[in-house]
Design an enzyme around this catalytic site. Structure first.
Site, PDB file in Angstrom:
ATOM      1  N   ARG A  70       1.486  -1.210  -0.512  1.00 40.13           N
ATOM      2  CA  ARG A  70       0.185  -0.234  -0.193  1.00 40.13           C
ATOM      3  C   ARG A  70       1.275   0.879  -0.226  1.00 40.13           C
ATOM      4  NH1 ARG A  70      -2.077   1.022   4.597  1.00 40.13           N
ATOM      5  NH2 ARG A  70      -1.316  -1.048   5.854  1.00 40.13           N
ATOM      6  N   TYR A 198      -1.495  -3.309  -7.347  1.00 41.97           N
ATOM      7  CA  TYR A 198      -1.686  -4.532  -5.825  1.00 41.97           C
ATOM      8  C   TYR A 198      -2.558  -3.709  -4.850  1.00 41.97           C
ATOM      9  CZ  TYR A 198       1.090  -7.157  -2.508  1.00 41.97           C
ATOM     10  OH  TYR A 198       1.960  -8.147  -2.067  1.00 41.97           O
ATOM     11  N   LYS A 207      -9.852  -1.872   1.564  1.00 41.73           N
ATOM     12  CA  LYS A 207      -9.178  -0.734   2.430  1.00 41.73           C
ATOM     13  C   LYS A 207     -10.164   0.420   2.214  1.00 41.73           C
ATOM     14  CE  LYS A 207      -5.632  -3.633   4.638  1.00 41.73           C
ATOM     15  NZ  LYS A 207      -6.333  -3.701   5.919  1.00 41.73           N
ATOM     16  N   HIS A 227     -10.688  -1.808  11.032  1.00 40.80           N
ATOM     17  CA  HIS A 227      -9.494  -3.115  10.807  1.00 40.80           C
ATOM     18  C   HIS A 227      -9.613  -3.663  11.843  1.00 40.80           C
ATOM     19  CE1 HIS A 227      -5.350  -2.635   9.714  1.00 40.80           C
ATOM     20  NE2 HIS A 227      -6.076  -3.776   8.589  1.00 40.80           N
ATOM     21  N   SER A 249      -1.551  -3.814  10.268  1.00 47.62           N
ATOM     22  CA  SER A 249      -1.452  -4.729   9.785  1.00 47.62           C
ATOM     23  C   SER A 249      -0.174  -4.995   9.688  1.00 47.62           C
ATOM     24  CB  SER A 249      -0.811  -3.590   8.622  1.00 47.62           C
ATOM     25  OG  SER A 249      -1.795  -2.376   7.571  1.00 47.62           O
ATOM     26  N   CYS A 251       0.237  -7.553  11.713  1.00 53.04           N
ATOM     27  CA  CYS A 251       0.506  -8.550  13.305  1.00 53.04           C
ATOM     28  C   CYS A 251       0.070  -9.082  13.705  1.00 53.04           C
ATOM     29  CB  CYS A 251       0.368  -6.840  14.136  1.00 53.04           C
ATOM     30  SG  CYS A 251       1.321  -5.130  14.331  1.00 53.04           S
ATOM     31  N   ASP A 276      -9.233  -9.259   9.083  1.00 50.81           N
ATOM     32  CA  ASP A 276      -8.600  -7.847   8.865  1.00 50.81           C
ATOM     33  C   ASP A 276     -10.242  -6.885   9.265  1.00 50.81           C
ATOM     34  OD1 ASP A 276      -6.900  -6.873   7.289  1.00 50.81           O
ATOM     35  OD2 ASP A 276      -8.069  -5.831   6.339  1.00 50.81           O
ATOM     36  N   ARG A 365       1.674 -12.096  -0.715  1.00 53.54           N
ATOM     37  CA  ARG A 365       0.178 -11.995  -0.297  1.00 53.54           C
ATOM     38  C   ARG A 365      -0.299 -13.384  -0.734  1.00 53.54           C
ATOM     39  NH1 ARG A 365      -2.223  -8.728   3.267  1.00 53.54           N
ATOM     40  NH2 ARG A 365      -0.163  -6.486   3.204  1.00 53.54           N
TER      41      ARG A 365
HETATM   42  C1  OXD Z   1      -2.933  -4.398   5.102  1.00 57.46           C
HETATM   43  C2  OXD Z   1      -3.606  -5.311   4.623  1.00 57.46           C
HETATM   44  O1  OXD Z   1      -2.112  -3.762   4.981  1.00 57.46           O
HETATM   45  O2  OXD Z   1      -4.414  -5.953   5.565  1.00 57.46           O
HETATM   46  O3  OXD Z   1      -3.739  -4.220   6.483  1.00 57.46           O
HETATM   47  O4  OXD Z   1      -3.270  -5.750   3.918  1.00 57.46           O
HETATM   48 MN    MN Z   2      -5.211  -5.268   7.132  1.00 56.24          MN
END
Ligand code: OXD
Ligand code: MN
Length: 582
Positions: A70, A198, A207, A227, A249, A251, A276, A365
């Site tokens: 991102r 991406y 998002k 989130h 993100s 974590c 998520d 990913r």
């Molecule tokens: C993030 C994702 O970056 O879920 O939070 O991809």
């Molecule tokens: Mn996320």
């Protein structure tokens, strides 16, 4: 296929006139359509098939090396007043952003096919769900949206009935980072993204819609777009508690959502609702309920192995798209810490050489449908969602934050969420490993001024007396040599067990200015290689560090000026005063 919904048809025609694609394809969401797209992408070199024996229906996509995460610095919230976007967002006026995007999109789809993807975020028949339409020139985006959302004819049917949808326009453009922008127009319920193919930059349902636009919409409609993962924890007596957890993100949200109970906790089961995003609504009885707007996962691959997340490891052995991982000589996907196989090629398609860095990009990913997950809960499809017993915030903190603590009440819980800090990760372009404030793990995703967002959170207390308890966890505490003090992964269930016991009022706790901490012995450590001293360290607070932490938070609030709700300031001052007395 096309539509009888005139505003949608008009918008699609306008976009086509401006971007000039060679073809327009309305996506139905059928399996045959997915298969055809996959074959077309294999033929064009956008995808390659992985080993069909060991990874059936799995494909690899390698993105442009400049397009791997991102891009927060190129992401804008475009409201008329800059203060409405807040210091937490990059802002551009709608007029300037429209002008910029208009010129970037002119002719952008020439020589390409334009795909129209109607989608529904949330169970198709849920009153809490919201629809959108993404127009894109990327077949990779279509395939990912098929795995991650309810898309195609079913969603179009709902849009035609309701007449309302979020407009998302996306083109990969020329992938030049100088011409890459992700613009949000919350008042218009629209998104425009160009120059990236991406993840969150391009899969606009995730998002951009389900967090940035939805958070803005949620404020006006009285709900929350967060989130957060949603997980069901079933105890041996058959009672399931649903918990929503917000971590920044990369974590460990996906790992926690799919946790496998350790042998030391027989009879416990864990059910995944989402990994998520959670949309939270109060029902008619004042109970907070959650739906997961997504129906698939776009998870970080490196580190996934049989020990860390067996459910994820198994679910990505079939019907998955991998992005930016390495490959073995026998064409299996490979990533750091996979623990099996050897890399032969890296994420840029080069022969693997250790000197070139990791085989898989740290933000590589997998994309899979949620039903691939062995711990999938059928309630992920329930229109009424699930009742939430606890909200848990957390971050990646080497020091300061104890393993777990409970907020004293809702107001304090809002402060606990607002003061989340975490080390940055590879999920976004930028420096990795520095601590930044990430309130409610929403720093990159809140579509409006954080100060107004905290007021919105606080307002829930006036609407119900059945709000869930709020907790904070930190799986990442380290000793002075950098060793993790807590084993994490499946063992985190021990902490969730404590949280559930607190929700049920079954156990006492130690009261401190920062909240309630576990009493020694209340977190079961049987069969863990962890000394009583270490455990004590994990469940106590270092007063000096907390004074500094509180002061940092007070300084951070200053960035938001007068808009900060008084109740949040008062809570910060209460903690400061109580810490001063210790
Ligand atoms: C993030 C994702 O970056 O879920 O939070 O991809
Ligand atoms: Mn996320």
């Amino acid at each position: 296929m096309t539509t009888r919904h005139a505003p949608l048809l008009k918008w699609v025609e306008e976009v086509a006139r401006h971007t000039r694609p060679d073809h327009i394809r309305w996506c139905t969401g059928s399996d045959a359509e997915y298969q055809q797209l996959i074959e077309e992408m294999i033929a064009s070199g956008t995808l390659s098939a992985l080993n069909p024996e060991t990874y059936p229906n799995c494909y690899l996509h390698l993105s442009d090396p400049s397009d791997v995460a991102r891009v927060e610095h190129l992401t804008f919230v475009c409201t008329e007043n800059e203060e409405d976007a807040g210091p937490n967002n990059n802002w551009m006026s709608p007029a300037e952003a429209h002008a910029k995007m208009h010129s970037l999109f002119a002719g952008a789809m020439q020589g390409r096919t334009m795909y129209v993807i109607p989608y529904c975020m949330g169970p198709i028949d849920s009153p809490y769900s919201r629809c959108g339409v993404e127009i894109t020139d990327s077949p990779y985006v279509v395939a990912n949206m098929k795995l991650m959302t309810r898309m195609g004819s079913v969603a179009l049917g709902r849009i035609e009935r309701e007449g309302k949808f979020v407009k998302g326009l996306h083109s990969t453009g020329d992938l030049d980072p100088e011409r890459r922008f992700i613009m949000h127009f919350p008042d218009e319920l629209s998104i425009m993204s160009i120059g990236s193919g991406y993840g969150g930059n391009a899969l606009l349902g995730k998002k951009c819609h389900a967090l940035r636009i939805a958070s803005y919409q949620a404020r006006t409609e009285g709900w929350l777009a967060e989130h957060m993962l949603i997980v069901g924890i079933e105890s041996p007596d058959g009672v399931t508690h649903y918990i929503a957890c917000a971590f920044p993100s990369a974590c460990g949200k996906t790992n926690l959502a799919m946790l496998i109970p350790p042998h030391s906790l027989p009879g416990w089961k864990v059910w995944t609702l989402g990994d998520d995003i959670a949309w939270l609504h109060l029902d008619d009885e004042g109970q907070l309920r959650a739906i997961n707007p997504e129906s698939g996962y776009f998870g970080v691959v490196p580190g996934t192995n049989v020990k860390t997340n067996k459910n994820a490891f198994d679910m990505i052995t079939h019907d998955a798209i991998f992005t930016n991982v390495g490959r073995t000589a026998d064409n299996e996907p490979w990533w750091e810490d996979k623990k099996v196989g050897e890399p032969a090629y890296d994420w840029q398609g080069r022969k693997y050489r250790p000197g070139n860095g990791p085989a898989a990009h740290p933000n590589s990913r997998f994309t899979v449908n949620a039903r691939n997950n062995p711990s999938y809960s059928e309630l992920a499809d329930a229109p009424e969602g699930v009742p939430i017993s606890a909200i848990v915030f957390g971050g990646r903190r080497a020091k300061v934050a104890p393993l777990v603590f409970e907020a004293k009440n809702w107001k304090h819980g809002v402060l606990v969420g607002a003061s989340v800090g975490s080390k940055t990760t590879a999920a976004a372009i930028g420096e990795v490993g520095v601590i930044r404030r990430d309130p409610m793990a929403m720093k990159p995703f809140c579509g409006y001024n954080f100060a107004d967002y905290w007021s919105h959170w606080l307002s829930f207390e006036e609407r119900t007396d059945k709000l869930p308890k709020i907790f904070h966890v930190n799986w990442f505490r380290q000793d002075d040599d950098g060793n993790f003090l807590w084993p994490g992964f499946g063992e985190n269930l021990r902490v969730l067990h404590w949280i559930i016991d607190r929700c049920e009022g079954r156990i006492d706790a130690t009261e401190t200015p920062i909240g309630y901490l576990p009493l020694p012995g209340d977190i079961d450590t049987s069969e863990l290689d962890i000394s009583p001293e270490t455990m004590q360290e994990l469940i106590s607070i270092d007063v000096e560090r907390w004074r500094t932490e509180n002061q940092h938070f007070a300084d951070y609030l200053d960035d938001f000026g007068d808009r900060v709700p008084d109740a949040l300031r008062a809570e910060q001052q209460r903690i400061a005063a109580e810490l001063a007395k210790l």
